[in-house]
Design an enzyme around this catalytic site. Structure first.
Site, PDB file in Angstrom:
ATOM      1  N   LYS A 135      69.323  48.308  89.726  1.00 24.87           N
ATOM      2  CA  LYS A 135      69.088  46.970  90.274  1.00 24.87           C
ATOM      3  C   LYS A 135      67.649  46.817  90.754  1.00 24.87           C
ATOM      4  O   LYS A 135      67.053  45.750  90.625  1.00 24.87           O
ATOM      5  CB  LYS A 135      70.094  46.680  91.384  1.00 24.87           C
ATOM      6  CG  LYS A 135      71.515  46.494  90.823  1.00 24.87           C
ATOM      7  CD  LYS A 135      72.560  46.449  91.918  1.00 24.87           C
ATOM      8  CE  LYS A 135      73.958  46.218  91.336  1.00 24.87           C
ATOM      9  NZ  LYS A 135      75.021  46.516  92.339  1.00 24.87           N
TER      10      LYS A 135
ATOM     11  N   GLY B 121      82.709  42.651  92.824  1.00 24.44           N
ATOM     12  CA  GLY B 121      84.095  42.205  92.777  1.00 24.44           C
ATOM     13  C   GLY B 121      84.275  41.334  91.562  1.00 24.44           C
ATOM     14  O   GLY B 121      83.451  40.444  91.312  1.00 24.44           O
TER      15      GLY B 121
END
Lengths: 433, 433
Positions: free
Chosen positions: B222, B319
């Site tokens: 990231k 999620g």
């Protein structure tokens, strides 16, 4: 919207991007006040725009007074004649006037001609945002207004373009940097309100009409704007009755701190089914609330949404240079893409009436004419009026502060009026979230 | 990219948007794992998309195993044959595979045909983002990847599209929710590392390969992605050597707390001139740092930029349902606009070599074989090696923690090695920002 593609060799850029196509973007400026001047200064200076492939040229400006001296590069065309300005050829027009009219008429004319508009005019967008967005969509152009709230923080554009993240049920925000600056000063320096206000004025932080900052009018505009961006509809401004920060003292901040809270100028709105409630005013926040850590002129917003839960954004809220940078980013976005097709615009529904905010705790300052009662006596007195204190501060001068359990304003208000009248106490209530 | 406009009357929507044009968006899904299934479930369910004017239909999927049972509506076409999938007609393709290949080939083929791609594949974007963005621009289409970092928080799209706000000089982020969850558990429940990890696994928070979370690999991906989005270029991953969180204990968190700090899994990068330094690993942060207040699985990022100063964004980082919502918002953005023209893409420059991070403070755990020295003796011992303790904790078992004044890793490391060897102390150092 015909942007010109041209070969461009500029030496400082050459190393980064040799001989590549740089696109010239012709910008018209409506309004050449502090923000407009900052745009005119930054556009030619910001190398980063060139690196990204854009040369932004301010080709003309519409102003009230042509002869006024301004701190920005000389523009090719500057006029006080709206019709003459509107005849110009622009890829984007930046509107930075600051009141609803004549901005609304000018922006409508431009959008009607299919010219993208970038505006920093929160009053305009708060009052007429959905109507202007609908007009822009109809003409397959855009109106962008990222600088209208949390000026330095890019989030409004995302909310406007992204249907799921913008399905927001509750928002709590600190959107007026001047009020936040003053309350931060009261807390840090324990100074008088007027001394803090003078510091804000000396730093050029207050709007020309400081009432817009201090009485919550600016925050109410921004709350209305936010409510419309997330699709709630038009807030009935006359029902909102913003509270300002003028009644607050350093002692209030100190008392809040003794309860592990701080007081921030808050704009709050929540949706329960189709009902909306909202308030604008100072509120005591627990130190764990991310808004509590916004010091000085920082702004921030906390959103609770259906699809993504809790989001938080913060950054600088105003200032001509920051606002200008955000406007220029909006300019680039305006020319980088075009809407593909007319998309249905949901009808804009007025929200009416606002319902009362849900019960919250309250921080109550109680000032006594003579003898200051002890905590036990004060608890009994408030209990007798169904106001249940969970914390009571030490006295400062003739005041004590109580933190009372959640109760609606409609029940709190008569209870306090009764306490004041019966016991000759002067109370002042601040929401505690 | 021919989106179909059709008249559409759906009763639950009718009240909001009667008989208006709803645009059907045909989506192809590459990968039907947890995220892909969540997209297939949410697309028909999310009323909010219809209200915004879009009907998103997943018309086909490319999977490894067609026969596998999946928790999502049945799709019209599902195939394991890439060539067959690529023959389909899509307005947008969503790629949710999760490794570089075959994703890179498939995405390149789609962009080459001018089909907009939305990806949640951070490994792909970390490794090949700039090349894919350049290809998309060349074909006047787009690749969006908002779900690749801070999945619920819309900010990457803004950074990618807005040249001035993305002129970032320093970033500090918590981008791995699993690591943050585990450290939060160690702090709140004072449990063993393995117990916290088991809780994370029970909640389905770990990636299939938990090493990606625990050893900082996911965070390094990231960070590389972020560095490329803000235009710094390609981080040399082999030089980054992320540190994981496996060595940390509840006692470390307690000691940090006694110094008014908490330990977070941090990704940090800063630019000084053309040099870049970066690190990925646990770091002690003062409680006043907004990243310190991110509990559980929350992610956040702090940016310091040239034009707008300090920004902070936070929200849920992962999620399947949140990722799916973000992907669908990217899908809507992909069809709502088209790039107007080819714009110069700055050449992608590899950043090499990474320079050492600037000196920082350090939180040092010192574990003693027997007798635990008092604070004064320990201070003298560290002083003798030019490590100057500003705080020393009370002992827990046979350990004490020291906060030492800023020093570079290249000086710290041999000093600690010498202390360990000479005094039979076991030290472990964590950066303190």
């Amino acid at each position: 919207m015909s942007a010109v593609l041209e070969r461009d060799v500029v030496s400082p850029i050459a190393a980064v991007q040799p001989k590549s196509a740089v696109r010239t973007v012709r910008v018209g400026l409506v309004g050449l006040g502090r923000v407009g001047q900052a745009v005119a200064r930054l556009a030619p200076e910001a190398q980063r725009l060139r690196v990204a492939g854009y040369r932004v040229r301010v080709v003309g400006a519409l102003v009230r007074d042509v002869s006024k001296r301004r701190r920005c590069p000389r523009l090719a065309r500057i006029t006080s004649n709206a019709a003459a300005f509107l005849r110009g050829d622009y890829d984007v027009v930046v509107e930075a006037l600051g009141t609803v009219q004549p901005a609304r008429s000018i922006v409508s004319r431009l959008l009607g001609r299919g010219i993208p508009v970038v505006t920093a005019n929160k009053e305009l967008v708060a009052a007429h945002g959905p109507e202007l967005v609908a007009l822009a969509k109809q003409r397959r152009t855009t109106i962008r207004y990222e600088a209208c709230a949390l000026a330095g923080v890019p989030f409004l554009g995302a909310l406007a373009a992204r249907p799921l993240v913008s399905d927001v049920n509750e928002l709590t925000a600190v959107v007026n940097g001047t009020s936040n600056f003053i309350l931060s000063k009261l807390e840090a320096e324990q100074c008088a309100f007027d001394a803090a206000l003078e510091q804000a004025q000396a730093l050029g932080l207050t709007e020309p009409d400081s009432s817009r900052d201090l009485d919550g009018i600016d925050a109410a505009d921004k709350l209305a704007l936010l409510a419309s961006v997330i699709g709630w509809g038009t807030l009935p401004r006359h029902q909102l009755r913003p509270q300002g920060i003028r009644a607050l003292t350093a002692a209030d901040l100190a008392a809040a701190r003794s309860f592990d809270r701080t007081i921030k100028p808050v704009a709050f709105a929540t949706r329960i089914g189709t009902a909306v409630s909202a308030f604008v005013g100072p509120a005591a926040l627990p130190l764990s609330n991310p808004l509590a850590s916004l010091h000085g002129t920082l702004n921030g917003i906390r959103l609770h949404g259906t699809f993504v839960g809790d989001l938080f954004f913060s950054g600088p809220g105003a200032g001509p240079d920051i606002t200008a940078a955000t406007i220029l980013d909006d300019v680039v976005e305006s020319v980088a893409t075009t809407p593909t097709a007319r998309v249905a615009t949901p009808p804009v529904t007025p929200i009416s009436p606002l319902v009362a905010p849900p019960p919250t705790g309250w921080l109550i300052r109680a000032t006594f004419p003579g003898f200051v009662p002890d905590a036990a006596a004060l608890t009994r007195l408030f209990d007798a009026h169904d106001l249940h204190a969970t914390r009571i501060s030490e006295p400062i001068d003739r005041s004590r502060w109580l933190l009372v359990a959640p109760i609606g304003h409609e029940a709190l208000s008569p209870a306090l009026a009764c306490i004041d009248a019966t016991h000759r106490i002067q109370t002042h209530a601040i929401r505690s979230l």
